[in-house]
Design a protein around this motif. Structure first.
Motif, PDB file in Angstrom:
ATOM      1  N   PRO A   1       0.927  -1.153   0.008  1.00  0.00           N
ATOM      2  CA  PRO A   1       0.110   0.105   0.032  1.00  0.00           C
ATOM      3  C   PRO A   1       0.891   1.284  -0.224  1.00  0.00           C
ATOM      4  O   PRO A   1       1.778   1.117   0.472  1.00  0.00           O
ATOM      5  N   THR A   2       0.289   2.401  -0.704  1.00  0.00           N
ATOM      6  CA  THR A   2       1.075   3.621  -0.626  1.00  0.00           C
ATOM      7  C   THR A   2       0.167   4.629  -0.316  1.00  0.00           C
ATOM      8  O   THR A   2      -1.130   4.786  -0.340  1.00  0.00           O
ATOM      9  N   GLU A   3       0.675   5.836   0.277  1.00  0.00           N
ATOM     10  CA  GLU A   3       0.083   6.978   0.636  1.00  0.00           C
ATOM     11  C   GLU A   3       0.082   8.023  -0.514  1.00  0.00           C
ATOM     12  O   GLU A   3      -1.156   8.358  -0.825  1.00  0.00           O
ATOM     13  N   SER A   4       1.045   8.216  -1.046  1.00  0.00           N
ATOM     14  CA  SER A   4       1.162   8.939  -2.249  1.00  0.00           C
ATOM     15  C   SER A   4       2.542   8.706  -2.890  1.00  0.00           C
ATOM     16  O   SER A   4       3.512   8.229  -2.518  1.00  0.00           O
ATOM     17  N   THR A   5       2.600   9.426  -4.221  1.00  0.00           N
ATOM     18  CA  THR A   5       3.967   9.004  -4.920  1.00  0.00           C
ATOM     19  C   THR A   5       5.108   9.520  -4.194  1.00  0.00           C
ATOM     20  O   THR A   5       5.996   8.999  -4.116  1.00  0.00           O
ATOM     21  N   GLU A   6       4.903  10.957  -3.864  1.00  0.00           N
ATOM     22  CA  GLU A   6       5.948  11.496  -3.134  1.00  0.00           C
ATOM     23  C   GLU A   6       6.485  10.385  -1.875  1.00  0.00           C
ATOM     24  O   GLU A   6       7.630  10.556  -1.632  1.00  0.00           O
ATOM     25  N   HIS A   7       5.478  10.285  -0.916  1.00  0.00           N
ATOM     26  CA  HIS A   7       5.876   9.656   0.163  1.00  0.00           C
ATOM     27  C   HIS A   7       6.335   8.198  -0.154  1.00  0.00           C
ATOM     28  O   HIS A   7       7.398   7.853   0.417  1.00  0.00           O
ATOM     29  N   ALA A   8       5.726   7.552  -0.915  1.00  0.00           N
ATOM     30  CA  ALA A   8       6.228   6.262  -1.328  1.00  0.00           C
ATOM     31  C   ALA A   8       7.625   6.216  -1.776  1.00  0.00           C
ATOM     32  O   ALA A   8       8.736   5.501  -1.426  1.00  0.00           O
ATOM     33  N   ARG A   9       8.111   7.229  -2.655  1.00  0.00           N
ATOM     34  CA  ARG A   9       9.354   7.261  -3.409  1.00  0.00           C
ATOM     35  C   ARG A   9      10.397   7.498  -2.171  1.00  0.00           C
ATOM     36  O   ARG A   9      11.623   7.011  -2.087  1.00  0.00           O
ATOM     37  N   GLY A  10      10.043   8.527  -1.061  1.00  0.00           N
ATOM     38  CA  GLY A  10      10.811   8.757   0.172  1.00  0.00           C
ATOM     39  C   GLY A  10      11.277   7.534   0.675  1.00  0.00           C
ATOM     40  O   GLY A  10      12.509   7.208   1.218  1.00  0.00           O
ATOM     41  N   GLU A  11      10.093   6.693   1.001  1.00  0.00           N
ATOM     42  CA  GLU A  11      10.252   5.336   1.822  1.00  0.00           C
ATOM     43  C   GLU A  11      11.272   4.517   1.180  1.00  0.00           C
ATOM     44  O   GLU A  11      12.195   3.669   1.842  1.00  0.00           O
ATOM     45  N   LEU A  12      11.002   4.283  -0.086  1.00  0.00           N
ATOM     46  CA  LEU A  12      11.687   3.342  -1.066  1.00  0.00           C
ATOM     47  C   LEU A  12      13.052   3.656  -1.415  1.00  0.00           C
ATOM     48  O   LEU A  12      14.004   2.788  -1.403  1.00  0.00           O
ATOM     49  N   LEU A  13      13.322   4.806  -1.518  1.00  0.00           N
ATOM     50  CA  LEU A  13      14.685   5.103  -1.861  1.00  0.00           C
ATOM     51  C   LEU A  13      15.631   4.868  -0.655  1.00  0.00           C
ATOM     52  O   LEU A  13      16.913   4.764  -0.834  1.00  0.00           O
ATOM     53  N   ARG A  14      15.212   4.599   0.517  1.00  0.00           N
ATOM     54  CA  ARG A  14      15.943   4.399   1.736  1.00  0.00           C
ATOM     55  C   ARG A  14      16.603   2.867   1.488  1.00  0.00           C
ATOM     56  O   ARG A  14      17.564   2.450   2.061  1.00  0.00           O
ATOM     57  N   LEU A  15      15.988   2.175   0.667  1.00  0.00           N
ATOM     58  CA  LEU A  15      16.399   0.850   0.276  1.00  0.00           C
ATOM     59  C   LEU A  15      17.485   0.845  -0.621  1.00  0.00           C
ATOM     60  O   LEU A  15      17.910  -0.323  -0.984  1.00  0.00           O
ATOM     61  N   GLY A  16      17.776   2.039  -1.459  1.00  0.00           N
ATOM     62  CA  GLY A  16      18.672   1.984  -2.331  1.00  0.00           C
ATOM     63  C   GLY A  16      18.635   1.039  -3.514  1.00  0.00           C
ATOM     64  O   GLY A  16      17.358   0.958  -4.241  1.00  0.00           O
ATOM     65  N   THR A  17      19.797   0.196  -3.752  1.00  0.00           N
ATOM     66  CA  THR A  17      19.615  -0.681  -5.077  1.00  0.00           C
ATOM     67  C   THR A  17      18.955  -2.013  -4.693  1.00  0.00           C
ATOM     68  O   THR A  17      18.943  -3.075  -5.733  1.00  0.00           O
ATOM     69  N   ASP A  18      18.538  -2.041  -3.517  1.00  0.00           N
ATOM     70  CA  ASP A  18      17.773  -3.440  -3.178  1.00  0.00           C
ATOM     71  C   ASP A  18      16.338  -3.462  -3.632  1.00  0.00           C
ATOM     72  O   ASP A  18      15.719  -4.341  -3.146  1.00  0.00           O
ATOM     73  N   VAL A  19      15.821  -2.345  -4.055  1.00  0.00           N
ATOM     74  CA  VAL A  19      14.364  -2.375  -4.508  1.00  0.00           C
ATOM     75  C   VAL A  19      14.514  -1.654  -5.872  1.00  0.00           C
ATOM     76  O   VAL A  19      15.138  -1.039  -6.309  1.00  0.00           O
TER      77      VAL A  19
END
Length: 336
Positions: free
Chosen positions: A281-299
């Motif tokens: 699930p995602t809140e918004s494109t901007e919010h999801a991008r911020g969270e997923l970028l924490r995983l770097g090249t593993d996502v």
């Protein structure tokens, strides 16, 4: 001279056994001279307190003596449910009542159970706030405690996220909730019951208005319903992502539990290198991008396309920032 302090001195001797005057003074927040005077007054009332001299000496009660004077005051009764939560009790302005309540409860226990309770207290500690965050200032929390117990309305000036940001409300507080180190008040404002973050209260004053909490209102039920509703409003979309084995290990430390559970429930292996695809699930494109970028090249984001483009834009921006840095961590020089 405080009669309450005399009783606490008696209960300390009953629960702790032999204690020096210095230790009693430290426990009660008084001078050693005052502790000696209290001990003399206890003896004068007929309490069998005697002193043993020497390096390991101190004051204690005659063997077999036990007081039944362990009734709880109104404030101590309020503090009863917080006896294992010293930090929240201090936030609520009930630290003194909690200390007295614990002492009275210990005094009421038989010696064997008292020792067991003391051992349990020594090996369990609750620290409610999460990591990487400072505790929020909640100067109006004690006032709200009085309002909840006294069933008095409160006039507040409140800062919220949408415009107008500052609003004035008259709240009828039904209860207080501590969630991950953050305090909330559940209150009625007119016909509507809502949740307010106490750190966002800019000003508060007790009013003369009294209110009655609805008989069918149960704070724990309301909070569970509030969390369910919050989750349904919070997540308005979904995304399909792929994670490496290392990404799956890091997921729980970087996204909310709801996202972790959704990934586990929909996970499907892709390829022979251990990567897994799932829908989250995602809140918004901007919010999801911020969270997923924490995983770097593993996502890797598979979809929707808008989120995939947002991740690509972020990656290109990072590449522009660090593109001239050589493998040793210094800026690469261009050849002649």
């Amino acid at each position: 001279m405080s009669a309450d302090r005399l009783l606490l001195t008696l209960l300390l001797l009953q629960t702790r056994g032999r204690m020096s005057a210095r230790r009693l003074a430290d426990e009660l927040g008084v001078s050693v001279r005052t502790a000696y005077r209290d001990l003399d007054r206890l003896r004068a009332t007929g309490v069998p307190v005697y002193a043993e001299q020497g390096r390991t000496g101190g004051y204690q009660l005659l063997d077999g003596y036990r007081t039944r004077l362990t009734g709880l005051s109104e404030g101590e009764a309020r503090a009863l449910f917080l006896t294992g939560l010293p930090a929240p009790a201090a936030d609520l302005g009930l630290a003194g009542e909690v200390a007295a309540t614990r002492l009275k409860l210990l005094a009421a226990l038989p010696a064997a159970l008292r020792d067991e309770a003391t051992r349990a207290d020594a090996v369990f500690h609750l620290d409610a706030p999460g990591w990487y965050g400072e505790a929020e200032a909640t100067p109006y929390l004690p006032l709200l405690v009085d309002a909840v117990f006294g069933r008095r309305a409160v006039d507040v000036r409140y800062r919220r996220w949408r415009e107008p940001q500052e609003v004035e409300r008259r709240l009828c507080p039904y209860g207080l909730v501590l969630k991950s180190g953050t305090w909330y008040v559940v209150a009625a404002a007119g016909p509507r019951t809502a949740t307010y973050r106490i750190s966002q209260i800019l000003d508060a004053a007790l009013s003369d208005e009294r209110f009655e909490r609805p008989e069918d209102f149960v704070l724990s039920d309301y909070w569970s319903s509030y969390l369910d509703d919050f989750a349904s409003r919070r997540y308005t979309g979904t995304a399909t992502v792929r994670l490496s084995p290392r990404g799956r290990e890091r997921l729980a430390a970087n996204v909310p539990p709801e996202v972790v559970r959704a990934f586990a429930a929909t996970a499907t292996p892709v390829g022979a290198d251990g990567w897994t695809e799932a829908v989250i699930p995602t809140e918004s494109t901007e919010h999801a991008r911020g969270e997923l970028l924490r995983l770097g090249t593993d996502v890797e984001v598979v979809g929707p396309e808008e989120l995939r483009r947002a991740m690509a834009d972020a990656a290109r921006a990072l590449a522009r920032t660090y593109g001239d840095v050589g493998p040793g961590g210094t800026e690469a020089t261009q050849g002649a």
